[in-house]
Design an enzyme around this catalytic site. Structure first.
Site, PDB file in Angstrom:
ATOM      1  CB  SER A   7      29.459  58.404  48.543  1.00 12.98           C
ATOM      2  OG  SER A   7      29.449  59.707  48.002  1.00 12.98           O
ATOM      3  CG  HIS A  32      28.918  57.277  44.369  1.00 11.04           C
ATOM      4  ND1 HIS A  32      28.019  56.835  43.423  1.00 11.04           N
ATOM      5  CD2 HIS A  32      28.517  58.532  44.706  1.00 11.04           C
ATOM      6  CE1 HIS A  32      27.112  57.776  43.197  1.00 11.04           C
ATOM      7  NE2 HIS A  32      27.395  58.817  43.963  1.00 11.04           N
ATOM      8  CG  ASP A  34      28.608  62.273  45.072  1.00  8.50           C
ATOM      9  OD1 ASP A  34      27.804  61.801  44.253  1.00  8.50           O
ATOM     10  OD2 ASP A  34      28.723  61.851  46.243  1.00  8.50           O
ATOM     11  CG  MET A  36      27.762  67.898  43.653  1.00  7.99           C
ATOM     12  SD  MET A  36      27.105  68.217  45.290  1.00  7.99           S
ATOM     13  CE  MET A  36      27.072  66.550  45.960  1.00  7.99           C
ATOM     14  CG  HIS A  65      26.060  60.961  41.090  1.00  5.32           C
ATOM     15  ND1 HIS A  65      25.493  61.000  42.360  1.00  5.32           N
ATOM     16  CD2 HIS A  65      25.102  61.417  40.244  1.00  5.32           C
ATOM     17  CE1 HIS A  65      24.256  61.455  42.269  1.00  5.32           C
ATOM     18  NE2 HIS A  65      24.002  61.721  41.005  1.00  5.32           N
ATOM     19  CG  MET A  67      24.568  65.198  41.205  1.00  7.76           C
ATOM     20  SD  MET A  67      24.919  65.026  42.953  1.00  7.76           S
ATOM     21  CE  MET A  67      26.522  64.231  42.862  1.00  7.76           C
ATOM     22  CG  MET A 136      19.455  60.683  42.801  1.00 11.98           C
ATOM     23  SD  MET A 136      21.144  60.275  43.313  1.00 11.98           S
ATOM     24  CE  MET A 136      21.322  61.270  44.800  1.00 11.98           C
ATOM     25  CG  ASP A 172      24.023  58.577  45.833  1.00 12.90           C
ATOM     26  OD1 ASP A 172      24.457  58.599  46.996  1.00 12.90           O
ATOM     27  OD2 ASP A 172      24.449  59.334  44.934  1.00 12.90           O
TER      28      ASP A 172
HETATM   29  C1  DX5 Z   1      24.267  63.316  47.306  1.00  7.90           C
HETATM   30  C2  DX5 Z   1      25.376  62.490  46.725  1.00  7.90           C
HETATM   31  C3  DX5 Z   1      25.669  61.266  47.495  1.00  7.90           C
HETATM   32  C4  DX5 Z   1      26.204  61.522  48.877  1.00  7.90           C
HETATM   33  C5  DX5 Z   1      25.494  60.575  49.779  1.00  7.90           C
HETATM   34  O1  DX5 Z   1      23.966  64.365  46.457  1.00  7.90           O
HETATM   35  O2  DX5 Z   1      25.055  62.102  45.400  1.00  7.90           O
HETATM   36  O3  DX5 Z   1      26.522  60.370  46.801  1.00  7.90           O
HETATM   37  O4  DX5 Z   1      27.581  61.321  49.010  1.00  7.90           O
HETATM   38  O5  DX5 Z   1      25.838  60.884  51.074  1.00  7.90           O
HETATM   39  P1  DX5 Z   1      25.124  60.215  52.316  1.00  7.90           P
HETATM   40  O6  DX5 Z   1      25.427  58.728  52.224  1.00  7.90           O
HETATM   41  O7  DX5 Z   1      25.748  60.879  53.477  1.00  7.90           O
HETATM   42  O8  DX5 Z   1      23.651  60.482  52.162  1.00  7.90           O
HETATM   43 ZN    ZN Z   2      26.202  60.470  44.458  1.00  4.21          ZN
END
Ligand code: DX5
Ligand code: ZN
Length: 212
Positions: A7, A32, A34, A36, A65, A67, A136, A172
């Site tokens: 990620s 991956h 992210d 947000m 991903h 969010m 999650m 994740d």
């Molecule tokens: C959290 C993200 C994850 C994040 C995980 O909201 O969706 O993908 O990068 O990070 P770690 O592995 O540090 O929990």
């Molecule tokens: Zn994620």
């Protein structure tokens, strides 16, 4: 056999190309990413412009991903930016069936993410239209959070419900050298690892440790 999906949230963005090449060299087969929006989750990251840059730096598939609230507004942009899989949250989508169909129609694999406190059963009507299911194991928004043990139940349920459906199951949040064994023992396919990989003093070695 599960695979590790790095990620990039925890990567050093001043050396993003280098870090991507390093995890590719370690043997990563998917990344991956992210996204947000500061609404669905209390944190902001980046949009399609950066995904497009990551696409040019990486030679392995990108799982994006999302969010973000009402993700249907941006599906086209994230596919066009080079996402191979686009993952929407069931809690953020106005019409999950419509969003999954739209992602496939755009030519990407369709993914759904489910939060730790969402009942797995609400996903059942959609399991046949899914390519990727993201369980999650923390509440989304930040890296480096502690793994929530009760989400192991969702992993077991996702694996048991797979039957004839053909989706990949990923996990994740909070996956690291202390928790990965319990996660992969459930039979899931993909372990997403952020801080547990990129914050290691030797990323290459840590990738190997996680994979063993
Ligand atoms: C959290 C993200 C994850 C994040 C995980 O909201 O969706 O993908 O990068 O990070 P770690 O592995 O540090 O929990
Ligand atoms: Zn994620």
């Amino acid at each position: 056999m599960s695979v590790i999906s790095p990620s990039l949230l925890s990567a050093d963005f001043t050396r993003l190309g280098e870090q991507i090449h390093l995890v590719e060299k370690a043997g990563a087969t998917r990344l991956h990413v992210d996204v947000m929006d500061g609404h669905f989750v209390p944190n902001l990251t980046f949009g399609p412009l950066i995904v497009e840059a990551i696409r040019r730096l990486a030679s392995i598939p990108l799982d994006t991903h999302l969010m973000i609230e009402k993700p249907h507004r941006y599906l086209k942009q994230f596919v066009e930016a080079g996402s191979d899989t686009v993952i929407v949250h069931i809690e953020a989508s106005e019409d999950l069936g419509r969003d999954l169909a739209a992602i496939r129609k755009l030519g990407a694999a369709a993914g759904v993410a489910i939060n730790p406190d969402t009942d797995f059963d609400i996903l059942r009507p959609y399991l046949a239209s899914l390519d990727y299911l993201l369980i999650m194991s923390v509440f989304p928004g930040f890296g480096e959070q502690a793994f929530i043990e009760s989400t192991l139940e969702n992993m077991h349920r996702a694996v048991a419900a797979r039957n004839d459906n053909d989706y990949l199951i990923a996990v994740d949040g909070g996956v690291n050298t202390s928790t990965i064994e319990r996660v992969v023992a459930t039979g899931i396919d993909i372990a997403v690892v952020g801080s547990g990989l990129f914050k290691a003093p030797d990323i290459l070695q840590r990738f190997r440790d996680l994979q063993d």
